[in-house]
Design a protein around this motif. Sequence first.
Motif, short mmCIF file in Angstrom:
data_model
loop_
_atom_site.label_atom_id
_atom_site.label_comp_id
_atom_site.label_asym_id
_atom_site.label_seq_id
_atom_site.Cartn_x
_atom_site.Cartn_y
_atom_site.Cartn_z
N ALA A 1 0.68 -1.28 0.12
CA ALA A 1 0.03 0.05 0.10
C ALA A 1 0.73 1.24 -0.32
CB ALA A 1 -0.86 0.12 1.29
N VAL A 2 1.98 1.24 0.75
CA VAL A 2 2.86 2.47 0.87
C VAL A 2 3.52 2.60 -0.43
CG1 VAL A 2 5.04 3.31 1.97
CG2 VAL A 2 3.27 2.40 3.33
N TYR A 3 4.05 1.58 -1.05
CA TYR A 3 4.66 1.55 -2.50
C TYR A 3 3.33 2.16 -3.63
CZ TYR A 3 6.69 0.05 -6.96
OH TYR A 3 7.27 0.07 -8.06
N PHE A 4 2.30 1.69 -3.57
CA PHE A 4 1.21 2.29 -4.38
C PHE A 4 1.07 3.62 -4.08
CE2 PHE A 4 0.26 -2.15 -5.75
CZ PHE A 4 0.48 -2.18 -6.96
N MET A 5 1.09 4.00 -2.81
CA MET A 5 0.71 5.46 -2.34
C MET A 5 1.57 6.43 -3.07
SD MET A 5 0.49 6.97 1.61
CE MET A 5 -0.60 5.50 2.03
N LYS A 6 2.82 6.00 -3.04
CA LYS A 6 3.69 6.71 -3.73
C LYS A 6 3.78 6.81 -5.39
CE LYS A 6 8.06 8.84 -4.23
NZ LYS A 6 8.29 10.26 -3.51
N LEU A 7 3.05 5.99 -5.66
CA LEU A 7 2.90 5.92 -7.27
C LEU A 7 1.68 6.53 -7.79
CD1 LEU A 7 3.75 2.22 -8.52
CD2 LEU A 7 5.33 4.20 -8.65
N CYS A 8 0.64 6.70 -6.85
CA CYS A 8 -0.50 7.18 -7.29
C CYS A 8 -0.74 8.72 -7.28
CB CYS A 8 -1.76 6.66 -6.30
SG CYS A 8 -1.80 7.46 -4.81
N ALA A 9 0.21 9.60 -7.11
CA ALA A 9 0.53 11.01 -7.41
C ALA A 9 -0.69 11.62 -6.65
CB ALA A 9 0.68 11.35 -8.85
N GLY A 10 -0.85 11.41 -5.42
CA GLY A 10 -2.05 12.05 -4.70
C GLY A 10 -3.35 11.50 -5.18
N MET A 11 -3.40 10.32 -5.32
CA MET A 11 -4.58 9.78 -5.82
C MET A 11 -5.10 10.29 -7.02
SD MET A 11 -6.57 9.10 -2.00
CE MET A 11 -7.81 8.04 -2.64
N THR A 12 -4.40 10.58 -8.09
CA THR A 12 -4.77 11.03 -9.38
C THR A 12 -4.65 10.07 -10.51
OG1 THR A 12 -2.37 12.14 -9.81
CG2 THR A 12 -4.13 13.48 -8.77
N LEU A 13 -3.94 9.06 -10.34
CA LEU A 13 -3.99 7.97 -11.20
C LEU A 13 -4.51 6.98 -10.55
CD1 LEU A 13 0.02 8.39 -11.63
CD2 LEU A 13 -1.60 9.27 -13.28
N PRO A 14 -5.56 6.36 -11.31
CA PRO A 14 -6.53 5.27 -10.97
C PRO A 14 -5.90 3.96 -10.79
CG PRO A 14 -6.77 5.87 -13.46
CD PRO A 14 -5.80 6.68 -12.77
N TRP A 15 -5.08 3.60 -11.57
CA TRP A 15 -4.42 2.10 -11.19
C TRP A 15 -3.76 1.98 -9.73
CZ3 TRP A 15 -7.74 -1.24 -12.80
CH2 TRP A 15 -8.28 -1.13 -14.03
N PRO A 16 -2.72 3.03 -9.68
CA PRO A 16 -2.04 3.00 -8.32
C PRO A 16 -2.86 3.27 -7.26
CG PRO A 16 -0.58 4.05 -10.28
CD PRO A 16 -2.01 3.81 -10.69
N THR A 17 -3.86 4.11 -7.37
CA THR A 17 -4.74 4.37 -6.40
C THR A 17 -5.64 3.17 -6.03
OG1 THR A 17 -4.99 6.55 -7.00
CG2 THR A 17 -6.86 5.86 -5.58
N LEU A 18 -6.44 2.36 -6.98
CA LEU A 18 -6.85 1.30 -6.80
C LEU A 18 -6.00 0.22 -5.96
CD1 LEU A 18 -9.49 -0.41 -7.11
CD2 LEU A 18 -8.48 -1.22 -9.16
N GLY A 19 -4.79 0.16 -6.32
CA GLY A 19 -3.84 -0.71 -5.84
C GLY A 19 -3.55 -0.38 -4.24
N MET A 20 -3.43 0.77 -3.98
CA MET A 20 -3.34 1.26 -2.80
C MET A 20 -4.42 0.81 -1.71
SD MET A 20 -2.98 5.31 -1.17
CE MET A 20 -4.70 5.56 -1.74
N ILE A 21 -5.80 1.24 -2.48
CA ILE A 21 -6.94 1.00 -1.53
C ILE A 21 -7.33 -0.66 -1.39
CG2 ILE A 21 -9.41 1.00 -1.95
CD1 ILE A 21 -8.99 3.61 -3.28
#
Length: 105
Positions: free
Chosen positions: A18-38
Amino acid sequence: MSVSYVMVAIAIAANLIAVYFMKLCAGMTLPWPTLGMILANMLTLWFLGRAMVAGAPVSAAVTALTVGVMIGSFLIGLSFGERISVVQGIGGVIAIAGVVIGNLA
């Protein structure tokens, strides 16, 4: 090793994902990394809850999760090219020691 602590270990791994995807999701603006984080956060909480149902004490399970994520987060930061200053390193050690000492009683 009991099943409850295996579940805590899986919760730690899920939280690090989740922390890894949090870094990738760019403030929850990118859908796939955000979904991975959630999804990874949901897995973290589910496995932590299952560990408690299986008999892990709350304090021990949360302490293990906290320490594991603290150490893992430093490593994830390094994988993204972030530097850890001496002050951050000392602070991390103090935080980990505080969590562990607080749960000794």
